[in-house]
Design an enzyme around this catalytic site. Structure first.
Site, PDB file in Angstrom:
ATOM      1  N   HIS A 257     -10.899   4.765 -25.746  1.00 22.51           N
ATOM      2  CA  HIS A 257     -10.186   5.559 -24.746  1.00 22.51           C
ATOM      3  C   HIS A 257      -9.086   4.685 -24.162  1.00 22.51           C
ATOM      4  O   HIS A 257      -9.333   3.535 -23.826  1.00 22.51           O
ATOM      5  CB  HIS A 257     -11.148   6.017 -23.646  1.00 22.51           C
ATOM      6  CG  HIS A 257     -10.606   7.122 -22.814  1.00 22.51           C
ATOM      7  ND1 HIS A 257      -9.601   6.924 -21.904  1.00 22.51           N
ATOM      8  CD2 HIS A 257     -10.911   8.442 -22.771  1.00 22.51           C
ATOM      9  CE1 HIS A 257      -9.318   8.090 -21.324  1.00 22.51           C
ATOM     10  NE2 HIS A 257     -10.097   9.027 -21.831  1.00 22.51           N
ATOM     11  N   ARG A 273      -3.901  11.687 -16.808  1.00 25.56           N
ATOM     12  CA  ARG A 273      -2.633  11.835 -17.517  1.00 25.56           C
ATOM     13  C   ARG A 273      -2.306  13.316 -17.726  1.00 25.56           C
ATOM     14  O   ARG A 273      -1.148  13.720 -17.690  1.00 25.56           O
ATOM     15  CB  ARG A 273      -2.672  11.076 -18.844  1.00 25.56           C
ATOM     16  CG  ARG A 273      -2.397   9.580 -18.678  1.00 25.56           C
ATOM     17  CD  ARG A 273      -2.655   8.811 -19.961  1.00 25.56           C
ATOM     18  NE  ARG A 273      -4.072   8.839 -20.308  1.00 25.56           N
ATOM     19  CZ  ARG A 273      -4.544   9.157 -21.515  1.00 25.56           C
ATOM     20  NH1 ARG A 273      -3.724   9.451 -22.499  1.00 25.56           N
ATOM     21  NH2 ARG A 273      -5.839   9.173 -21.735  1.00 25.56           N
TER      22      ARG A 273
END
Lengths: 605, 242, 214
Positions: A257, A273
């Site tokens: 990740h 994000r």
């Protein structure tokens, strides 16, 4: 001497996370008796940690308009870099909308569409329409063409797990928590249940069942830096591998990740994000658009992780005692948004790093996050090699994710799989009879008791379990990370083989009496090292780059030779896994370019 | 960077060896930068005493496994930084819950019983229809449900609660908060009277003394005073209406 | 088998609403007592204005028989309050004590003082009422003489009473209300400080008055 308690049931489910509990509900609603074993109380499962959400093409929110199962399917296949089973992906995408609505019916407080005009952080104007108001909304996630990640504020996994568990409780399904399965009972053809060690007392228990289901989650903790809970040690996969009959699929496909927080490696969800946060380098320059002009910070996870490493190598990383990192910037989203929709992130930053994301930048680095591989099962959940054995969730590989999983597809997979495979398990168990010889069961239990006694007596050696374990974690981290090369992978395999040998000679430093944690760790370790070998050896043999498997010495995807799945077997007494391969099912979408990343398609330059 | 040496005084008892009486054992550890109790205890186990029992799962204050008494206060060990304490730190298991060994207690069984007692699931007579759209819900309502739903069942509120320490059958803040979650959920069709059966007694909301140790100790910062008062008012009205 | 949440013993044996009624009785009696106490203190404080004001107020209450209704009524309310709050005292008070010592929590400790002050008030207030009735009717001189002689008694009673009333009513707001604890705590602390100040001033005036009488 039978120094153990025996339990008989129709369906034995090992693991009480979302997938396991969802499958149990299905079995129970078919009138079957089931027992769930779990290392921890179900509501402490790692499923609860998934903050981001669950992908479903409901097409309710403004940015999800026009979404369909076809688009979700295409995103998933592209995300997998054509490594997934397309029939499975199709079935999955068609089922998720039903699953998400069923979760709503059971009580998940999904965030809903609020009608009105909104301005996105990039200045784009959108409008949620009145006709969709109150329906389940979605947020943006990496690698998706539409906004389709359903969520409950910042606690999607938490609310889903609590809701599923509430249904398990309402149905009166038996859960034995703090009970760890340490081996499967089988006669070479059929799985008959499992031997388990009670983590309250240290005593052995034998479970005999028509159907046994592995739902133990991933193996993140094989790696030194992982976002996973510390119970995610791949124990269920190791159980299946140790039968010698059941293969593990695509173990080399390990997801990193992009945003694990330095240095505690706690996940900062992709929702950050998705909601408009972006990555900055040491000059506070937003670098992702330079590499990925279209998807920017929201390319798929494997791509973002690699771009970050590339950028580190060019000297743009922020130096820290824990190695280089990047900054994640969400300050511009504002205090209100951060304290409601991203509250969990804010809390993590404040509690574990002493920073305030409303004012400060968050230090992040790619961190091990998800295991695409797992117990190889067919599209109905049946494990290869043993009758009566099934697998669901991250522990399994029916192969929805191929070589890279999209954010939001794992939570979705848990409940969809629980639903689909759960039904198949029920059908199987309804048609099966409970036949076993007491010899097989006795032997299995005796073997495990001897393992424990051997550890306590120290008759096999005095190797320290934590020392060997740490070396395994570091080996994987150093040599089987995001970018891989032949020599590094060979080093990993060599080192792990030595560690595997040492792990046969573990001895305790403590007494080993009762629910002793050293015994628990020592029982798990040899299986963990075998998994590590499956990962490393599979990665060494796969001489191409695909999804999260990025070989620097073979940077292109090689569909001619490698459009296939690795199957790792571990015959009894072996020192390395035996690798076999099988073709990938392609039903609709022929291999092509993903539209982001390093144009990995072999057809292109 | 710190160069303190910390002394942990840790409660020890293993039910498998009842002949060894409960005692406090000391461990010395060099403090590292940003050290949490999770890091400290893991180090102690791996380097000094592998028999030491404690529970961690997510180590990110999400799962609620690692609550213990740190210098007398119920806290999640994973998000407690050693730098906020002096050099002497006392660790005890949570009271109320059954001891598994050392710092490990059985919160799982306690909370399972709680869910059964409060019938903590959505009660509806409707059947799920896979062919139709989901029922609409106001986003504000969804958030209102989510607020109490955030409880991670760590047991800090129960350990800190005087009533729960005195009477075994008290549902505690976690239980009442859980009931509040279903009360505000329009999908749950239970009547006020049905809720009254569950919490309209001293075992439930009327057993609360109002000391609010629950709210003061809640690591998730749930608005427990608000939730408990909400349940109390609702139950008073239900009880008086008959 | 699942627990249905309904215990037959509980629903058959006793009124299922009894705990609610007791809790409401505690709430209402408590509020009445606090109301009485604060009114009482304001009335007493009229001595600060002057003995005449004090006497005419006492006379007024007497004339309209308010004292004859009020005193027995408040006595009854106090009795009810005592009966319903006694159930809150743990059977094994050691449990509470051990808990309070382990968990260093402010409100948990204030509750112990709540019990201690309750006992103190029960004794001292009975004596006070007895003394007042014996010296009936109420007038500034007799009161002043009493307070001059037993000023320490009244000082203790004043502090115990206000502490108990302040925290008691605070706790009820916490349990029932939607006002934040900090806010209500601040408001009640302020009121308590004012009432105690009034009480102290009145006591001082009485003691002066009592001294002058001698």
């Amino acid at each position: 001497m039978s120094n153990y308690q025996t339990h008989i049931t129709d369906v034995l489910i090992i693991g009480a996370g979302l997938a396991g509990e969802r499958a149990a509900i299905e079995a129970s609603s078919h009138g079957l008796d089931s027992i769930i074993l779990s290392l921890v109380p179900p509501r402490r499962s790692h499923s609860t940690a998934a903050q981001g959400g669950m992908q479903a093409s409901l097409a309710n929110c403004a940015m999800g308009k026009g979404d369909s199962t076809d688009i979700h399917f295409a995103d998933t296949v592209k995300g997998s870099d054509w490594g997934c089973e397309q029939d499975v992906a199709r079935l999955f995408c068609e089922t998720v909308p039903i699953a998400v609505r069923q979760m709503a019916y059971w009580g998940v407080p999904w965030s809903r569409v609020v009608a009105g005009k909104k301005t996105l952080p990039n200045g784009q104007e959108i409008e949620d329409t009145k006709d969709k108001e109150g329906l389940i909304t979605g947020r943006n996630f990496g690698g998706t063409a539409k906004w389709r990640t359903c969520y409950t504020a910042d606690g999607t996994g938490h609310t889903m797990q609590y809701t599923i568990d509430s249904i398990v409780i309402s149905l009166g399904i038996t859960v034995h928590d703090r009970m760890e399965a340490i081996s499967l009972i089988h006669d070479g053809e059929k799985c008959l249940g499992a031997v388990a060690r009670c983590l309250r007392t240290g005593k052995l228990n034998v479970y005999i069942a028509k159907a046994t289901v592995i739902a133990t989650g991933g193996y993140g903790r094989l790696y030194d830096a992982s976002t996973n809970a510390i119970i995610c040690e791949g124990t269920g996969m190791a159980l299946a591998l140790d039968t010698g009959q059941v293969p593990l699929g695509n173990m080399e496909a390990v997801q990193f990740h992009p945003t694990g927080m330095v240095p505690v490696w706690i996940l900062i969800t992709e929702g950050a994000r998705g909601d408009g946060g972006y990555l900055l380098d040491k000059n506070q320059h937003r670098f992702m658009p330079d590499y990925e002009p279209v998807k920017k910070d929201l390319a798929s996870r494997d791509v973002v992780s690699r771009r970050m490493i590339e950028h580190f190598r060019k000297g743009f990383g922020v130096d820290s005692p824990y190695g280089p990192h990047m900054w994640l910037d969400i300050r511009h989203l504002g205090a209100k948004h951060i304290d409601t929709n991203l509250r969990e992130i804010a809390n993590i930053c404040r509690n574990f790093a002493g920073i305030d994301p409303i004012k400060d930048l968050i230090p992040v680095r790619p961190t091990q996050h998800y295991s695409m591989g797992g117990v190889r099962i067919n599209s109905e959940g049946f494990a290869y090699g043993l009758k009566g054995l099934f697998a669901v969730g991250e522990a399994s590989c029916w192969d929805l994710h191929g070589f890279n999983r999209l954010g939001g597809n794992s939570l979705a997979e848990t409940v969809v799989m629980g639903m689909i495979v759960g039904k198949k398990i029920a059908e199987y168990a309804l048609g099966a009879t409970l036949e076993y010889t007491s010899d097989v069961v006795e032997d299995a239990a005796k073997q495990q008791q001897e393992r424990i006694d051997g550890l306590i007596s120290g008759r096999h050696g005095r190797e320290d379990v934590f020392q060997v374990r740490r070396e395994m974690e570091e080996t994987l981290m150093d040599y089987v990370g995001i970018f891989r090369t032949g020599p590094a992978l060979q080093t990993a395999v060599d080192k792990l083989q030595v560690l595997h040998e040492r792990a046969q000679h573990l001895g305790l430093r403590s007494s080993g009496v009762g629910a002793n944690p050293e015994v628990t760790a020592a029982l798990r370790l040899p299986g963990m090292i075998r998994l590590a070998l499956c990962i490393s050896y599979g990665a060494l043999q796969r001489t191409e780059s695909r999804g999260s498997h990025a070989r620097e010495d073979f940077p292109k995807r090689d569909d001619a030779n490698w459009l296939k799945r690795t199957l790792a077997y571990w015959p009894e007494g072996a020192v390395l896994p035996e690798l076999k391969y099988e073709p990938v099912t392609i039903t609709e979408l022929p291999p092509g370019d993903r539209g982001y990343g390093e144009s990995s398609a072999s057809s292109k330059k | 960077m710190s160069n303190r040496t910390l002394t942990f005084s840790v409660f020890r008892y293993n039910p498998a060896t009842p002949e060894i009486k409960p005692c406090m054992q000391s461990y010395q550890l060099k403090e590292a930068g940003g050290m949490t109790m999770f890091v400290a205890l893991t180090k102690i186990r791996e380097e000094q005493d592998p028999s030491l029992m404690f529970d961690f799962v997510c180590r990110a204050s999400i799962c609620g496994s690692c609550a213990m008494l740190i210098n007398g206060k119920p806290r999640l060990a994973c998000k407690t930084l050693t730098r906020d304490y002096g050099t002497k730190i006392t660790l005890m298991p949570l009271p109320v819950f059954k001891l598994i060994g050392d710092l490990s207690v059985d919160t799982g069984t306690w909370f399972r019983r709680l869910s059964v007692k409060t019938r903590a699931w959505v009660h509806t007579k409707k059947e799920f229809d896979p062919t139709v759209l989901e029922e609409r819900m106001d986003n504000a309502t969804a958030l209102e449900i989510y607020e109490p739903e955030r409880c991670i069942e760590c047991g800090c509120c129960i350990a800190g609660c005087a009533t729960a320490n005195i009477r075994e059958d008290f549902l505690g803040a976690a239980g009442l908060n859980r009931v509040a979650r279903f009360m505000v959920d329009p999908r749950d069709e239970r009547s006020e009277q049905e809720y009254f059966e569950i919490v309209g007694s001293d075992e439930g909301v009327f057993g609360c003394y109002g000391l609010m140790a629950c709210e003061d100790n809640c690591p998730t910062k749930l608005p427990l005073q608000y939730q408990l008062a909400f349940v109390r008012r609702k139950m008073a009205v239900a009880g008086l209406k008959r | 088998m699942l627990d249905t949440g309904i215990s037959p013993q509980r629903s058959m044996g006793r009124n299922p609403r009894i705990d609610l009624y007791l809790d409401l009785a505690q709430l209402i009696s408590g509020f009445l007592l606090v109301g009485f106490l604060w009114t009482h203190m304001v009335f007493v404080a009229t001595i600060i204005i002057g003995a005449d004001t004090f006497n005419s107020l006492a006379q007024f209450l007497d004339d309209y028989y308010l004292s004859y209704v009020g005193i027995p009524f408040i006595g009854l309310v106090a009795l009810i309050h005592v009966i319903v709050v006694v159930r809150r005292i743990p059977n094994r008070y050691q449990d509470y004590w051990r808990h309070a010592r382990t968990i260093m929590h402010f409100d948990t400790w204030t509750w112990i003082f709540q019990v201690v002050t309750a006992l103190g008030i029960a004794i001292l207030a009975s004596i006070h009422v007895f003394a007042v009735i014996m010296g009936w009717p109420i007038d500034a001189d007799t009161s002043a003489a009493r307070m001059h002689a037993f000023w320490w008694f009244y000082l203790v009673l004043l502090i115990l009473g206000e502490y108990h009333a302040g925290f008691g009513i605070y706790r009820q707001f916490v349990k029932w209300g939607w006002i934040k604890r900090k806010t209500i705590g601040f408001a009640l602390k302020s009121i308590t400080v004012i009432i105690v100040a009034l009480g102290l001033a009145a006591l001082w005036v009485f003691v002066q008055l009592g001294g002058a009488l001698r």
